[in-house]
Scaffold this motif. Structure first.
Motif, PDB file in Angstrom:
ATOM      1  N   ASN A  39     -47.177  99.554  97.333  1.00 44.78           N
ATOM      2  CA  ASN A  39     -47.559  98.168  97.073  1.00 44.78           C
ATOM      3  C   ASN A  39     -48.556  98.082  95.918  1.00 44.78           C
ATOM      4  O   ASN A  39     -48.447  97.213  95.044  1.00 44.78           O
ATOM      5  CB  ASN A  39     -48.155  97.546  98.339  1.00 44.78           C
ATOM      6  CG  ASN A  39     -48.375  96.064  98.208  1.00 44.78           C
ATOM      7  OD1 ASN A  39     -47.562  95.339  97.641  1.00 44.78           O
ATOM      8  ND2 ASN A  39     -49.487  95.588  98.739  1.00 44.78           N
ATOM      9  N   GLY A  40     -49.542  98.988  95.907  1.00 41.97           N
ATOM     10  CA  GLY A  40     -50.532  98.998  94.837  1.00 41.97           C
ATOM     11  C   GLY A  40     -49.914  99.298  93.490  1.00 41.97           C
ATOM     12  O   GLY A  40     -50.235  98.655  92.485  1.00 41.97           O
ATOM     13  N   LEU A  41     -49.008 100.279  93.448  1.00 40.39           N
ATOM     14  CA  LEU A  41     -48.329 100.610  92.197  1.00 40.39           C
ATOM     15  C   LEU A  41     -47.498  99.438  91.702  1.00 40.39           C
ATOM     16  O   LEU A  41     -47.483  99.127  90.504  1.00 40.39           O
ATOM     17  CB  LEU A  41     -47.446 101.845  92.391  1.00 40.39           C
ATOM     18  CG  LEU A  41     -46.625 102.275  91.173  1.00 40.39           C
ATOM     19  CD1 LEU A  41     -47.529 102.653  90.007  1.00 40.39           C
ATOM     20  CD2 LEU A  41     -45.699 103.437  91.536  1.00 40.39           C
ATOM     21  N   SER A  42     -46.825  98.781  92.634  1.00 41.23           N
ATOM     22  CA  SER A  42     -45.999  97.624  92.267  1.00 41.23           C
ATOM     23  C   SER A  42     -46.858  96.514  91.669  1.00 41.23           C
ATOM     24  O   SER A  42     -46.503  95.923  90.643  1.00 41.23           O
ATOM     25  CB  SER A  42     -45.245  97.113  93.501  1.00 41.23           C
ATOM     26  OG  SER A  42     -44.483  95.972  93.192  1.00 41.23           O
ATOM     27  N   ARG A  43     -47.993  96.243  92.280  1.00 37.27           N
ATOM     28  CA  ARG A  43     -48.882  95.188  91.783  1.00 37.27           C
ATOM     29  C   ARG A  43     -49.489  95.545  90.435  1.00 37.27           C
ATOM     30  O   ARG A  43     -49.575  94.707  89.539  1.00 37.27           O
ATOM     31  CB  ARG A  43     -50.004  94.932  92.792  1.00 37.27           C
ATOM     32  CG  ARG A  43     -49.562  94.238  94.061  1.00 37.27           C
ATOM     33  CD  ARG A  43     -50.758  93.903  94.924  1.00 37.27           C
ATOM     34  NE  ARG A  43     -50.372  93.163  96.113  1.00 37.27           N
ATOM     35  CZ  ARG A  43     -51.247  92.613  96.961  1.00 37.27           C
ATOM     36  NH1 ARG A  43     -52.547  92.728  96.738  1.00 37.27           N
ATOM     37  NH2 ARG A  43     -50.815  91.961  98.019  1.00 37.27           N
ATOM     38  N   ALA A  44     -49.925  96.801  90.303  1.00 41.47           N
ATOM     39  CA  ALA A  44     -50.613  97.198  89.076  1.00 41.47           C
ATOM     40  C   ALA A  44     -49.669  97.320  87.882  1.00 41.47           C
ATOM     41  O   ALA A  44     -50.058  97.039  86.743  1.00 41.47           O
ATOM     42  CB  ALA A  44     -51.339  98.525  89.294  1.00 41.47           C
ATOM     43  N   SER A  45     -48.429  97.738  88.142  1.00 46.31           N
ATOM     44  CA  SER A  45     -47.490  97.999  87.054  1.00 46.31           C
ATOM     45  C   SER A  45     -46.510  96.864  86.795  1.00 46.31           C
ATOM     46  O   SER A  45     -45.892  96.802  85.730  1.00 46.31           O
ATOM     47  CB  SER A  45     -46.697  99.272  87.354  1.00 46.31           C
ATOM     48  OG  SER A  45     -45.862  99.071  88.492  1.00 46.31           O
ATOM     49  N   GLY A  46     -46.362  95.994  87.772  1.00 48.64           N
ATOM     50  CA  GLY A  46     -45.360  94.943  87.651  1.00 48.64           C
ATOM     51  C   GLY A  46     -43.957  95.399  88.019  1.00 48.64           C
ATOM     52  O   GLY A  46     -42.996  94.635  87.915  1.00 48.64           O
ATOM     53  N   LEU A  47     -43.840  96.663  88.472  1.00 49.92           N
ATOM     54  CA  LEU A  47     -42.530  97.167  88.886  1.00 49.92           C
ATOM     55  C   LEU A  47     -42.089  96.475  90.186  1.00 49.92           C
ATOM     56  O   LEU A  47     -42.924  96.190  91.041  1.00 49.92           O
ATOM     57  CB  LEU A  47     -42.595  98.678  89.141  1.00 49.92           C
ATOM     58  CG  LEU A  47     -42.776  99.592  87.936  1.00 49.92           C
ATOM     59  CD1 LEU A  47     -43.044 101.024  88.403  1.00 49.92           C
ATOM     60  CD2 LEU A  47     -41.546  99.548  87.038  1.00 49.92           C
ATOM     61  N   PRO A  48     -40.794  96.226  90.338  1.00 47.30           N
ATOM     62  CA  PRO A  48     -40.310  95.727  91.630  1.00 47.30           C
ATOM     63  C   PRO A  48     -40.661  96.722  92.740  1.00 47.30           C
ATOM     64  O   PRO A  48     -40.732  97.937  92.487  1.00 47.30           O
ATOM     65  CB  PRO A  48     -38.794  95.639  91.431  1.00 47.30           C
ATOM     66  CG  PRO A  48     -38.597  95.564  89.958  1.00 47.30           C
ATOM     67  CD  PRO A  48     -39.721  96.361  89.348  1.00 47.30           C
ATOM     68  N   PHE A  49     -40.878  96.221  93.949  1.00 45.31           N
ATOM     69  CA  PHE A  49     -41.299  97.083  95.063  1.00 45.31           C
ATOM     70  C   PHE A  49     -40.336  98.239  95.256  1.00 45.31           C
ATOM     71  O   PHE A  49     -40.750  99.380  95.473  1.00 45.31           O
ATOM     72  CB  PHE A  49     -41.415  96.266  96.353  1.00 45.31           C
ATOM     73  CG  PHE A  49     -42.010  97.036  97.506  1.00 45.31           C
ATOM     74  CD1 PHE A  49     -43.382  97.065  97.703  1.00 45.31           C
ATOM     75  CD2 PHE A  49     -41.193  97.739  98.386  1.00 45.31           C
ATOM     76  CE1 PHE A  49     -43.932  97.781  98.759  1.00 45.31           C
ATOM     77  CE2 PHE A  49     -41.729  98.450  99.440  1.00 45.31           C
ATOM     78  CZ  PHE A  49     -43.099  98.463  99.635  1.00 45.31           C
ATOM     79  N   VAL A  50     -39.032  97.976  95.161  1.00 45.42           N
ATOM     80  CA  VAL A  50     -38.042  99.023  95.404  1.00 45.42           C
ATOM     81  C   VAL A  50     -38.141 100.126  94.355  1.00 45.42           C
ATOM     82  O   VAL A  50     -37.968 101.313  94.664  1.00 45.42           O
ATOM     83  CB  VAL A  50     -36.612  98.426  95.460  1.00 45.42           C
ATOM     84  CG1 VAL A  50     -36.215  97.830  94.097  1.00 45.42           C
ATOM     85  CG2 VAL A  50     -35.605  99.464  95.907  1.00 45.42           C
ATOM     86  N   VAL A  51     -38.452  99.757  93.114  1.00 45.86           N
ATOM     87  CA  VAL A  51     -38.599 100.758  92.051  1.00 45.86           C
ATOM     88  C   VAL A  51     -39.882 101.560  92.257  1.00 45.86           C
ATOM     89  O   VAL A  51     -39.896 102.795  92.118  1.00 45.86           O
ATOM     90  CB  VAL A  51     -38.601 100.089  90.661  1.00 45.86           C
ATOM     91  CG1 VAL A  51     -38.843 101.125  89.564  1.00 45.86           C
ATOM     92  CG2 VAL A  51     -37.283  99.364  90.420  1.00 45.86           C
ATOM     93  N   ALA A  52     -40.973 100.872  92.613  1.00 43.82           N
ATOM     94  CA  ALA A  52     -42.228 101.563  92.892  1.00 43.82           C
ATOM     95  C   ALA A  52     -42.065 102.528  94.058  1.00 43.82           C
ATOM     96  O   ALA A  52     -42.602 103.641  94.051  1.00 43.82           O
ATOM     97  CB  ALA A  52     -43.333 100.551  93.190  1.00 43.82           C
ATOM     98  N   ASN A  53     -41.310 102.113  95.061  1.00 38.62           N
ATOM     99  CA  ASN A  53     -41.050 102.969  96.217  1.00 38.62           C
ATOM    100  C   ASN A  53     -40.307 104.238  95.786  1.00 38.62           C
ATOM    101  O   ASN A  53     -40.627 105.342  96.242  1.00 38.62           O
ATOM    102  CB  ASN A  53     -40.234 102.205  97.256  1.00 38.62           C
ATOM    103  CG  ASN A  53     -40.019 103.004  98.516  1.00 38.62           C
ATOM    104  OD1 ASN A  53     -40.917 103.219  99.313  1.00 38.62           O
ATOM    105  ND2 ASN A  53     -38.791 103.458  98.708  1.00 38.62           N
ATOM    106  N   LEU A  54     -39.340 104.077  94.895  1.00 42.12           N
ATOM    107  CA  LEU A  54     -38.584 105.221  94.400  1.00 42.12           C
ATOM    108  C   LEU A  54     -39.477 106.166  93.606  1.00 42.12           C
ATOM    109  O   LEU A  54     -39.406 107.396  93.779  1.00 42.12           O
ATOM    110  CB  LEU A  54     -37.423 104.734  93.533  1.00 42.12           C
ATOM    111  CG  LEU A  54     -36.532 105.820  92.918  1.00 42.12           C
ATOM    112  CD1 LEU A  54     -35.860 106.639  94.002  1.00 42.12           C
ATOM    113  CD2 LEU A  54     -35.498 105.197  91.981  1.00 42.12           C
ATOM    114  N   VAL A  55     -40.337 105.607  92.761  1.00 48.51           N
ATOM    115  CA  VAL A  55     -41.236 106.432  91.945  1.00 48.51           C
ATOM    116  C   VAL A  55     -42.176 107.244  92.835  1.00 48.51           C
ATOM    117  O   VAL A  55     -42.345 108.462  92.645  1.00 48.51           O
ATOM    118  CB  VAL A  55     -42.055 105.545  90.978  1.00 48.51           C
ATOM    119  CG1 VAL A  55     -43.170 106.356  90.315  1.00 48.51           C
ATOM    120  CG2 VAL A  55     -41.144 104.934  89.918  1.00 48.51           C
ATOM    121  N   VAL A  56     -42.781 106.596  93.816  1.00 51.35           N
ATOM    122  CA  VAL A  56     -43.704 107.292  94.715  1.00 51.35           C
ATOM    123  C   VAL A  56     -42.963 108.343  95.538  1.00 51.35           C
ATOM    124  O   VAL A  56     -43.446 109.471  95.711  1.00 51.35           O
ATOM    125  CB  VAL A  56     -44.424 106.284  95.633  1.00 51.35           C
ATOM    126  CG1 VAL A  56     -45.260 107.012  96.687  1.00 51.35           C
ATOM    127  CG2 VAL A  56     -45.321 105.364  94.802  1.00 51.35           C
TER     128      VAL A  56
END
Length: 199
Positions: A39-56
Motif C-alpha cells: 500500500n505504501g509503495l502504491s501511494r508513494a509511486s503512483g503504481l496501481p496496487f496490483v503492480v505494487a503487489n507484484l513488485v514487492v
C-alpha cells in the motif's frame, strides 16, 4: 508424505489463510506488514496496487532465492487461492461497529491465520513471498522470529512510504510468527521448505 496429502495441505491451508486475511481486513485495525508495504509503495509511486503487489512479491522471492529458497507451485497457489477467498468473503464479512467487536474479530483472525500458514507450508510445495523471505533466514533465525522481522520491516518501510498501520499490524508482527510455530508443533507440521541443492 504423499503428493496427494501435500496438495491437500497446500490448498486447504490456503483457504484457511484466506479466511484469516478476510477477518483481519474486516476488523479494520491495520493490515499485515506485507500489505502495508504494498500500500505504501502504491501511494508513494503512483503504481496501481496490483503492480505494487507484484513488485514487492518479486522482491521478496528474489531475496529468498539468493539464499537458495526457490518458489514452487505453492507460491502460485497461495497467491491465487488466498486472493479468491478474500475477494469472496470481504463483501459478506461486516466490520463490527464497536472497537470491542473489531478487537474480537482480530483475536479470532490471528489463530486462523496461523493455522492456514502452518498447513499450507507443511505441504512443502513452495511458500508465498513474505513466508519465503522469512524462511530464507531460518537458520540462523528461527521462523517464529524471522517472520515477525520480515513483517515488521515491511510495516516500517510501508509506513514511511505513506501506508497505514494499526494495532492489527503490531499484532501480526509480534504474535503471528510464534503462533505459526505453536500450531506447527501441536499439529506436527513442518513449515520449512526444501532448498535448491539440498540433499
Amino acid at each position: 508424505m504423499t503428493l496427494v496429502r501435500r496438495l491437500l495441505l497446500l490448498t486447504s491451508g490456503c483457504v484457511v489463510l484466506g479466511v484469516g486475511v478476510a477477518l483481519l481486513l474486516a476488523a479494520d485495525l491495520g493490515s499485515d506488514g506485507f500489505s502495508t508495504l504494498v500500500n505504501g509503495l502504491s501511494r508513494a509511486s503512483g503504481l496501481p496496487f496490483v503492480v505494487a503487489n507484484l513488485v514487492v512479491s518479486v522482491g521478496f522471492l528474489l531475496l529468498a532465492a539468493s539464499r537458495r529458497l526457490l518458489p514452487g507451485v505453492g507460491t502460485v497457489v497461495q497467491v491465487v487461492v488466498v486472493g479468491l477467498v478474500v475477494s469472496a468473503l470481504l463483501p459478506v464479512v461486516a466490520t463490527p461497529a464497536s472497537y470491542a467487536g473489531r478487537g474480537l474479530l482480530l483475536a479470532v483472525a490471528l489463530p486462523v491465520l496461523a493455522l492456514g500458514i502452518a498447513a499450507y507450508l507443511a505441504g512443502r510445495l513452495g511458500a508465498g513471498p513474505i513466508e519465503s523471505a522469512a524462511l530464507a533466514w531460518d537458520p540462523p533465525v528461527p521462523f517464529r522470529w524471522s517472520y515477525g522481522l520480515a513483517q515488521g520491516a515491511s510495516a516500517v518501510v510501508g509506513w514511511l512510504l505513506g501506508g497505514t498501520v494499526g494495532v492489527g499490524t503490531v499484532a501480526v508482527v509480534v504474535l503471528l510468527g510464534p503462533l505459526v510455530d505453536l500450531v506447527g508443533r501441536v499439529l506436527r507440521l513442518d513449515v520449512h521448505q526444501p532448498r535448491a541443492g539440498a540433499r
